[in-house]
Enzyme design. Structure first.
Site, PDB file in Angstrom:
ATOM      1  N   CYS A  76       0.826  -1.210   0.000  1.00  0.00           N
ATOM      2  CA  CYS A  76       0.000   0.000   0.000  1.00  0.00           C
ATOM      3  C   CYS A  76       0.864   1.267   0.000  1.00  0.00           C
ATOM      4  O   CYS A  76       1.497   1.562  -1.004  1.00  0.00           O
ATOM      5  CB  CYS A  76      -0.972  -0.045   1.176  1.00  0.00           C
ATOM      6  N   HIS A 164      -3.831  -5.057   0.571  1.00  0.00           N
ATOM      7  CA  HIS A 164      -3.251  -5.510   1.848  1.00  0.00           C
ATOM      8  C   HIS A 164      -3.256  -7.036   1.932  1.00  0.00           C
ATOM      9  O   HIS A 164      -4.306  -7.626   2.201  1.00  0.00           O
ATOM     10  CB  HIS A 164      -4.049  -4.931   3.022  1.00  0.00           C
ATOM     11  N   GLU A 166      -2.127  -8.745   4.276  1.00  0.00           N
ATOM     12  CA  GLU A 166      -2.136  -9.178   5.675  1.00  0.00           C
ATOM     13  C   GLU A 166      -3.541  -9.318   6.261  1.00  0.00           C
ATOM     14  O   GLU A 166      -3.700  -9.912   7.321  1.00  0.00           O
ATOM     15  CB  GLU A 166      -1.307  -8.213   6.533  1.00  0.00           C
TER      16      GLU A 166
END
Ligand code: XMP
Length: 506
Positions: A76, A164, A166
């Site tokens: 990002c 993202h 994660e």
């Protein structure tokens, strides 16, 4: 092994967590403090950030010792940072891009996107977009709204992701992280609970040496695991204090104390029930109750800590979520924090602080606890609030009300265990309501208390839903409570979710 450079994203801790799920060790460092010992790291992840790379005050780390030298995965803001500073262009997005999107035109299906299929769902959260890729970069994937959703820089192991990986909503996020870390960077997957224990015990030995440490045990998972770790490191120099505030579950003080002694810990049980109950007399307001309990805890703990000669450290079972949210769900840390505002610090707070679980999430704490040989019964315990039954007795607190609620709670919790429901529930407890209702027992009219039972499922306590417990269980429990607990003639079950309700009633 892995360095995570943090630009302040709310998701940085999640990156760490995903990485550790792969049994890979990582360290998070703020972007303005790039560690000197870079040769000890095998890869770097650049986090997201609340900043725009175009902002005047945006983070501006010098990546010259990293980019092109180590494998880099820039997420990002990180991806935008590299674009912005290395020949690309970042501009405000035409539309805000938040939420789910689907990856398409995937390249590098053998490296970064190995086992990631066309159409795989990813999670976006950004207001700037990469309009021009950095020099020598090739596009690896797009989404409907984001042309440059992923890129790689030719001749380097530098990758940028606009989404993202994660967050759980990125379905193949863990796969992408694994591809980067294991396949591309060759980071070893050796970060296991056993290794955490070895390293932490060695670190604690080094840090503490022959000095003494005091620790407040709460009976919960975090403080117990912290205690056992410290005990392995420093043995008898760990002094544990377990305070009975008179608001614990039925028989909890003695049974937990027994358990701790069985684990070889040096624990002093302090029964301060009457001190707490005196401080709470006549108080109905929930926040005032919390303050009184917090302050009394500090006083009791301070008195006890003074009994130990020459103590140097205060150990706490602080875990990662406590650090990020600054509000602790378990244990005394929350009360200790709020006391900061009250004026002069008690002596024990002037001690150096040691927090061996500071980097771990709850499930990791449990894994470490299991590694240390702590019983599943202790590790699987439901969370229990620091102020205990005080915030489950609505209105003012009396010893009689505590007794009633302890009895009710014990029937409920033992029943959950007996019916094999305990582990399916994230947290359960009973509330004593400040109303009486009419009932009939035998030929007698009764006018007694109402209790509410609550059982919720949750992952972190931030959101929760009530559990659909079997009617037969509720029926048996209700009968037992009304027949066995004097003073209660009505039982209700709480079917509210959080939000809009909360888990506790106060
Ligand atoms: P709520 O009621 O806010 O609870 O939905 C969320 C979680 O926090 C616990 N809780 C507390 N824990 N001190 C604590 O240590 C408190 O004052 C406190 N209030 C709520 C609650 O038990 C649940 O796990």
């Amino acid at each position: 092994n892995l360095l995570i450079l943090d630009f302040g994203s709310q998701y940085t801790q999640l990156i760490a967590r995903r990485v550790r799920e792969l049994n890979i060790y990582c360290e998070i460092h703020p972007f303005h403090k790039i560690p000197k010992n870079l040769n000890e790291f095998k890869a770097v992840i650049l986090s997201g950030s609340p900043f725009s790379v175009r902002a005047e005050d945006a983070p501006e780390p010098d990546l010259s010792s990293i980019k092109g030298k180590l494998p880099v995965l820039a997420v990002c803001f990180g991806a935008q940072y590299i674009a912005h500073h290395f020949g690309g262009e970042v501009a405000p997005s035409n539309t805000r891009e938040f939420g789910r999107a689907k990856l398409s035109v995937i390249k590098d299906a053998e490296t970064l996107f190995k086992n990631v299929k066309e159409g795989s769902q990813v999670w976006m959260s950004h207001s700037d977009s990469i309009k021009e890729l950095p020099s020598k970069a090739v596009r690896l994937a797009s989404t409907e709204d984001v042309l440059n959703a992923a890129y790689r820089i030719e001749g380097e192991d530098t990758f940028g992701l606009q989404f993202h990986p994660e967050v759980y909503h990125t379905k193949d996020g863990a796969q992408i992280l694994k591809n980067f870390l294991v396949e591309i960077a060759g980071v070893p997957q050796t970060w296991t609970p056993a290794r955490f224990v070895d390293l932490t015990v060695a670190e604690l030995k080094e840090k503490i040496g022959n000095q003494k440490v005091v620790l407040g045990l709460s009976g919960g998972v975090d403080s117990s695991v912290a205690a056992v770790l410290l005990h392995q490191a420093i043995g008898e120099n760990l002094y544990c204090i377990f305070v009975n505030n008179g608001l614990l579950r039925k028989d909890e003080f003695s049974s937990v104390l027994e358990q701790y002694k069985g684990m070889g810990l040096n624990v002093k049980g302090v029964d301060a029930s009457s001190r707490f109950l005196d401080a709470l007399a006549g108080i109905s307001d929930p926040e005032t109750k919390r303050k009184k309990i917090g302050n009394t805890f500090i006083d009791v703990f301070d008195d006890e800590a003074h009994q130990i000669q020459e103590v140097s450290f205060l150990a706490q079972g602080t875990i990662y979520p406590d650090v990020i949210e600054s509000v602790s769900v378990n244990g005394p840390s929350v009360t200790i924090k709020s006391h900061h505002n009250v004026g002069g610090l008690p002596d024990f707070m002037k001690l150096k602080v040691v927090e061996p679980l500071r980097m771990l999430f709850k499930d990791e704490v449990r894994r470490v606890g299991a590694e240390l040989g702590i019983s599943n019964k202790l590790l699987g315990r439901h969370p229990f609030p620091g102020p205990g039954l005080a915030i489950r007795i609505l209105g003012d607190i009396t010893p009689e009300k505590v007794r009633i609620l302890q009895e009710v709670d014990a029937i409920f919790i033992n029943g959950l265990r007996k019916w094999d429901l305990y582990d399916q529930v994230w947290q359960a407890g009973a509330m004593l309501l400040p109303v009486s209702s009419v009932g009939v027992m035998g030929d007698e009219r009764t006018y007694e208390k109402v209790v509410a039972l609550r059982a919720v499922e949750s992952t972190d306590g931030m959101t929760a839903d009530w559990v659909d417990l079997p009617y037969a269980f509720l029926q048996e429990t209700s009968n037992k409570i009304i027949n066995q607990v004097k003073g209660v003639n009505r039982v209700v079950y709480d079917i509210s979710s959080k939000p809009p309700a909360t888990i506790e009633w106060e």
